[in-house]
Design an enzyme around this catalytic site. Structure first.
Site, mmCIF file in Angstrom:
data_model
loop_
_atom_site.group_PDB
_atom_site.id
_atom_site.type_symbol
_atom_site.label_atom_id
_atom_site.label_comp_id
_atom_site.label_asym_id
_atom_site.label_seq_id
_atom_site.Cartn_x
_atom_site.Cartn_y
_atom_site.Cartn_z
ATOM 1 N N ASN A 89 -7.128 -4.985 1.007
ATOM 2 C CA ASN A 89 -6.738 -4.368 -0.262
ATOM 3 C C ASN A 89 -6.305 -5.427 -1.268
ATOM 4 N N LEU A 114 2.677 3.966 7.585
ATOM 5 C CA LEU A 114 2.195 2.664 7.097
ATOM 6 C C LEU A 114 3.092 1.502 7.493
ATOM 7 N N SER A 155 -1.712 -6.131 17.794
ATOM 8 C CA SER A 155 -0.633 -5.132 17.753
ATOM 9 C C SER A 155 -1.109 -3.852 17.048
ATOM 10 N N LYS A 156 -1.938 -4.002 16.028
ATOM 11 C CA LYS A 156 -2.463 -2.809 15.351
ATOM 12 C C LYS A 156 -3.442 -2.064 16.270
ATOM 13 N N PRO A 190 -4.082 -23.318 -1.982
ATOM 14 C CA PRO A 190 -4.416 -23.690 -0.592
ATOM 15 C C PRO A 190 -5.505 -22.800 0.013
ATOM 16 N N ASN A 199 -14.061 -16.478 0.578
ATOM 17 C CA ASN A 199 -12.761 -16.818 -0.024
ATOM 18 C C ASN A 199 -12.897 -17.770 -1.203
ATOM 19 N N ILE A 233 0.845 -1.208 0.000
ATOM 20 C CA ILE A 233 0.000 0.000 0.000
ATOM 21 C C ILE A 233 0.876 1.252 0.000
ATOM 22 N N ALA A 271 4.732 -1.542 8.913
ATOM 23 C CA ALA A 271 4.190 -2.525 9.864
ATOM 24 C C ALA A 271 4.566 -3.917 9.397
ATOM 25 N N TYR A 275 2.956 -23.971 4.224
ATOM 26 C CA TYR A 275 2.015 -24.847 3.523
ATOM 27 C C TYR A 275 2.472 -26.302 3.449
ATOM 28 N N THR A 317 -6.215 -0.913 10.339
ATOM 29 C CA THR A 317 -6.939 -1.988 9.664
ATOM 30 C C THR A 317 -8.299 -2.247 10.307
ATOM 31 N N ASP A 318 -9.201 -2.824 9.526
ATOM 32 C CA ASP A 318 -10.513 -3.193 10.094
ATOM 33 C C ASP A 318 -10.400 -4.392 11.044
ATOM 34 N N GLU A 319 -9.255 -5.083 11.015
ATOM 35 C CA GLU A 319 -9.129 -6.290 11.862
ATOM 36 C C GLU A 319 -9.137 -5.954 13.353
ATOM 37 N N TYR A 354 -1.361 -10.075 15.088
ATOM 38 C CA TYR A 354 -1.289 -8.923 14.172
ATOM 39 C C TYR A 354 -2.329 -7.880 14.549
HETATM 40 P P1 NAD Z 1 3.455 -4.610 3.583
HETATM 41 O O1 NAD Z 1 3.825 -5.737 4.481
HETATM 42 O O2 NAD Z 1 3.294 -4.847 2.127
HETATM 43 O O3 NAD Z 1 4.510 -3.421 3.739
HETATM 44 C C1 NAD Z 1 5.024 -3.019 4.980
HETATM 45 C C2 NAD Z 1 6.229 -2.137 4.732
HETATM 46 O O4 NAD Z 1 6.737 -1.715 6.012
HETATM 47 C C3 NAD Z 1 7.384 -2.855 4.025
HETATM 48 O O5 NAD Z 1 7.901 -2.048 2.998
HETATM 49 C C4 NAD Z 1 8.412 -3.081 5.122
HETATM 50 O O6 NAD Z 1 9.747 -3.130 4.650
HETATM 51 C C5 NAD Z 1 8.150 -1.884 6.016
HETATM 52 N N1 NAD Z 1 8.590 -2.120 7.400
HETATM 53 C C6 NAD Z 1 8.304 -3.201 8.172
HETATM 54 N N2 NAD Z 1 8.909 -3.109 9.369
HETATM 55 C C7 NAD Z 1 9.571 -1.926 9.365
HETATM 56 C C8 NAD Z 1 10.380 -1.244 10.326
HETATM 57 N N3 NAD Z 1 10.630 -1.781 11.526
HETATM 58 N N4 NAD Z 1 10.891 -0.036 10.012
HETATM 59 C C9 NAD Z 1 10.647 0.522 8.797
HETATM 60 N N5 NAD Z 1 9.902 -0.086 7.839
HETATM 61 C C10 NAD Z 1 9.370 -1.285 8.116
HETATM 62 O O7 NAD Z 1 2.125 -4.002 4.220
HETATM 63 P P2 NAD Z 1 0.848 -3.365 3.490
HETATM 64 O O8 NAD Z 1 -0.097 -4.438 3.152
HETATM 65 O O9 NAD Z 1 1.301 -2.419 2.458
HETATM 66 O O10 NAD Z 1 0.225 -2.560 4.733
HETATM 67 C C11 NAD Z 1 0.646 -1.228 5.014
HETATM 68 C C12 NAD Z 1 -0.131 -0.713 6.204
HETATM 69 O O11 NAD Z 1 -1.524 -0.754 5.932
HETATM 70 C C13 NAD Z 1 0.070 -1.557 7.474
HETATM 71 O O12 NAD Z 1 0.122 -0.694 8.570
HETATM 72 C C14 NAD Z 1 -1.176 -2.446 7.531
HETATM 73 O O13 NAD Z 1 -1.494 -2.764 8.857
HETATM 74 C C15 NAD Z 1 -2.209 -1.509 6.925
HETATM 75 N N6 NAD Z 1 -3.343 -2.172 6.228
HETATM 76 C C16 NAD Z 1 -3.132 -3.146 5.285
HETATM 77 C C17 NAD Z 1 -4.223 -3.697 4.605
HETATM 78 C C18 NAD Z 1 -4.037 -4.742 3.521
HETATM 79 O O14 NAD Z 1 -5.029 -5.269 3.020
HETATM 80 N N7 NAD Z 1 -2.832 -5.049 3.094
HETATM 81 C C19 NAD Z 1 -5.524 -3.264 4.899
HETATM 82 C C20 NAD Z 1 -5.697 -2.289 5.897
HETATM 83 C C21 NAD Z 1 -4.609 -1.729 6.545
HETATM 84 O O1 DAU Z 2 -8.678 -6.605 6.635
HETATM 85 C C1 DAU Z 2 -7.474 -5.937 6.442
HETATM 86 C C2 DAU Z 2 -6.326 -6.914 6.542
HETATM 87 O O2 DAU Z 2 -6.369 -7.721 5.368
HETATM 88 C C3 DAU Z 2 -4.969 -6.234 6.682
HETATM 89 O O3 DAU Z 2 -4.925 -5.539 7.894
HETATM 90 C C4 DAU Z 2 -3.839 -7.264 6.634
HETATM 91 O O4 DAU Z 2 -2.588 -6.610 6.657
HETATM 92 C C5 DAU Z 2 -3.965 -8.061 5.352
HETATM 93 O O5 DAU Z 2 -2.979 -9.063 5.326
HETATM 94 C C6 DAU Z 2 -5.359 -8.696 5.242
HETATM 95 O O6 DAU Z 2 -5.546 -9.735 6.238
HETATM 96 P P1 DAU Z 2 -6.248 -11.133 5.889
HETATM 97 O O7 DAU Z 2 -5.800 -12.123 6.862
HETATM 98 O O8 DAU Z 2 -7.708 -10.948 5.679
HETATM 99 O O9 DAU Z 2 -5.600 -11.384 4.416
HETATM 100 P P2 DAU Z 2 -4.965 -12.686 3.721
HETATM 101 O O10 DAU Z 2 -4.710 -12.328 2.299
HETATM 102 O O11 DAU Z 2 -3.871 -13.278 4.513
HETATM 103 O O12 DAU Z 2 -6.191 -13.711 3.764
HETATM 104 C C7 DAU Z 2 -7.450 -13.408 3.184
HETATM 105 C C8 DAU Z 2 -8.375 -14.571 3.475
HETATM 106 O O13 DAU Z 2 -7.945 -15.712 2.707
HETATM 107 C C9 DAU Z 2 -8.394 -15.015 4.917
HETATM 108 O O14 DAU Z 2 -9.698 -15.423 5.282
HETATM 109 C C10 DAU Z 2 -7.438 -16.229 4.929
HETATM 110 C C11 DAU Z 2 -7.615 -16.815 3.556
HETATM 111 N N1 DAU Z 2 -6.426 -17.479 2.971
HETATM 112 C C12 DAU Z 2 -5.258 -16.783 2.960
HETATM 113 C C13 DAU Z 2 -4.109 -17.340 2.437
HETATM 114 C C14 DAU Z 2 -2.814 -16.580 2.423
HETATM 115 C C15 DAU Z 2 -6.511 -18.750 2.432
HETATM 116 O O15 DAU Z 2 -7.592 -19.367 2.412
HETATM 117 N N2 DAU Z 2 -5.378 -19.304 1.901
HETATM 118 C C16 DAU Z 2 -4.184 -18.663 1.888
HETATM 119 O O16 DAU Z 2 -3.179 -19.256 1.398
#
Ligand code: NAD
Ligand code: DAU
Length: 350
Positions: free
Chosen positions: A186, A82, A159-160, A211, A255, A13, A84, A347, A131-133, A156
């Site tokens: 996202n 961002l 911690s958020k 999986p 899913n 993101i 994390a 896995y 995050t919504d989690e 996770y």
């Molecule tokens: P990501 O794991 O793709 O990226 C995280 C980035 O943070 C990486 O570039 C990593 O190198 C950097 N990072 C990690 N630890 C660090 C540290 N100690 N110091 C400096 N940089 C560090 O994560 P993302 O999916 O892009 O998520 C970004 C933010 O958005 C997070 O805070 C996450 O909780 C939040 N978020 C993610 C989603 C999602 O669906 N991915 C949804 C809602 C909120």
């Molecule tokens: O809701 C926001 C969150 O969405 C963010 O805060 C997190 O950073 C982001 O990782 C994401 O969390 P989820 O756990 O929902 O995403 P993930 O892609 O890991 O999994 C999505 C769903 O799919 C979940 O119900 C678990 C399932 N899953 C995931 C993986 C990786 C599978 O069934 N198989 C898989 O291999």
């Protein structure tokens, strides 16, 4: 030129947010602070890395002294945080790093912000991306609202949630001007293939097992990452200090249904016979403490700030799948080496 710190800008993101701000706001100096963990990838920003208003700094938000020095050097006017540890499965196998980065790292940034800005907080903002989690797990009905009580259930999300509380505490106690947004799942380009969509896309392409955890009945609310970046832009510029905004796409999918959709769309794009990729689906052991359903009520951001998603799910998914199919080198670069060990551990025994 305003110096703006974006942390975690080399991740999924973060790279979309950095790209948007660097290209849309030439009068902002964007400083991307990223540790480049396994999830941080400089390639995610190769298209804008030479822009004159962009600077990359490699560093760790867990290092308080380093963070203070960085604030001294750049006198940031705003922070968009961002960085994390973001993957739930990794937080189950190794929670400690999540506590350090997501909680202590956020605290370090808040302390440096408070110290640097002092009482002089006019026009400044510390914007925390969450995050919504944090709201826990829904049953079959209902939505997460900004007022929903926190009920995190994985290391996770705990911690958020903790970081959100600390951010709010610094607003109420020390007058640090904060904003928070909590977004749903996202999807889009440049996402590390530990997450559901890029993992499935990559495995479908390579004819590998898909999986699906448990029975595949868990529900997520999917939003195109570019629309999340647009929402962050809107909240950053127009959101009120001290407020929280939920961001989501009103786009709930089980899913298994989303995996079916990926299989069928990719069969068509790859010229495979319909039904070929669905045969790769493998139901595996469920995630521990697997949250059943997330769904965001995004009324507040729509009514107060006029934001809503710019694409339909079908459009966003097509753009996303096409991007992964056209960027095999990007995928190959990050799936060699350590990723193979992670994949085996995650896995291998399922
Ligand atoms: P990501 O794991 O793709 O990226 C995280 C980035 O943070 C990486 O570039 C990593 O190198 C950097 N990072 C990690 N630890 C660090 C540290 N100690 N110091 C400096 N940089 C560090 O994560 P993302 O999916 O892009 O998520 C970004 C933010 O958005 C997070 O805070 C996450 O909780 C939040 N978020 C993610 C989603 C999602 O669906 N991915 C949804 C809602 C909120
Ligand atoms: O809701 C926001 C969150 O969405 C963010 O805060 C997190 O950073 C982001 O990782 C994401 O969390 P989820 O756990 O929902 O995403 P993930 O892609 O890991 O999994 C999505 C769903 O799919 C979940 O119900 C678990 C399932 N899953 C995931 C993986 C990786 C599978 O069934 N198989 C898989 O291999």
């Amino acid at each position: 030129m305003k110096n703006i710190l974006i942390t975690g800008g080399s991740g999924f993101i973060g790279s979309h947010v950095v790209r948007l701000f660097v290209t849309k706001y030439p009068n902002y100096n964007i400083i991307n602070l990223d540790k480049l963990t396994y999830a941080g990838n400089p390639e995610n920003l190769s298209d804008i890395e030479n822009h004159s208003n962009y600077t990359f700094v490699k560093g760790d938000i867990n290092d308080a002294a380093f963070v203070f020095d960085l604030f001294k050097k750049y006198s940031f006017e705003a922070v968009i945080h961002l960085a994390a540890e973001s993957h739930v499965d990794r937080s189950i196998s190794n929670p400690n790093e999540f506590i350090m980065t997501n909680i202590v790292g956020t605290l370090n940034l808040l302390n440096a912000t408070k110290h640097t800005w002092g009482e002089n907080v006019k026009d400044k903002v510390f914007y925390h991306i969450s995050t919504d989690e944090v709201y826990g797990s829904l049953g079959k009905t209902g939505f997460f609202h900004e007022t929903t009580a926190y009920d995190p259930r994985s290391p996770y999300s705990a911690s958020k949630a903790s970081s959100d509380h600390i951010v709010r505490a610094y607003f109420h106690t020390f007058n640090v001007p904060v904003k928070i947004s909590n977004c749903s799942n996202n999807y889009g380009s440049h996402q590390f293939p530990e997450k559901l969509l890029p993992l499935m896309i990559n495995n479908i392409k390579n004819n590998q097992p898909l999986p699906v955890y448990g029975e595949g009945i868990n529900v997520r609310d999917w939003l195109w990452v570019v629309d999340h970046a647009r929402a962050i832009d809107v909240i950053f510029h127009q959101g009120k200090i001290g407020e929280t905004y939920n961001i989501g796409g009103h786009n709930e999918w089980k899913n298994i249904d989303i995996v079916h959709l990926l299989c069928d769309t990719m069969d068509e794009k790859l010229g495979r016979e319909k039904g070929t990729s669905r045969k790769l689906i493998t139901f595996v052991k469920d995630r521990a403490g697997h949250d059943m359903r997330y769904a965001i009520d995004a009324t507040k951001i729509k009514q107060e700030l006029g934001w809503e998603p710019s694409v339909t799910f079908e459009q966003g998914m097509n753009i996303t799948i096409d991007w992964y199919m056209a960027n095999q080198q990007w995928m190959d670069n990050i799936t060699s080496g350590d990723y193979q060990n992670y994949y085996k551990e995650q896995y291998g025994n399922k």
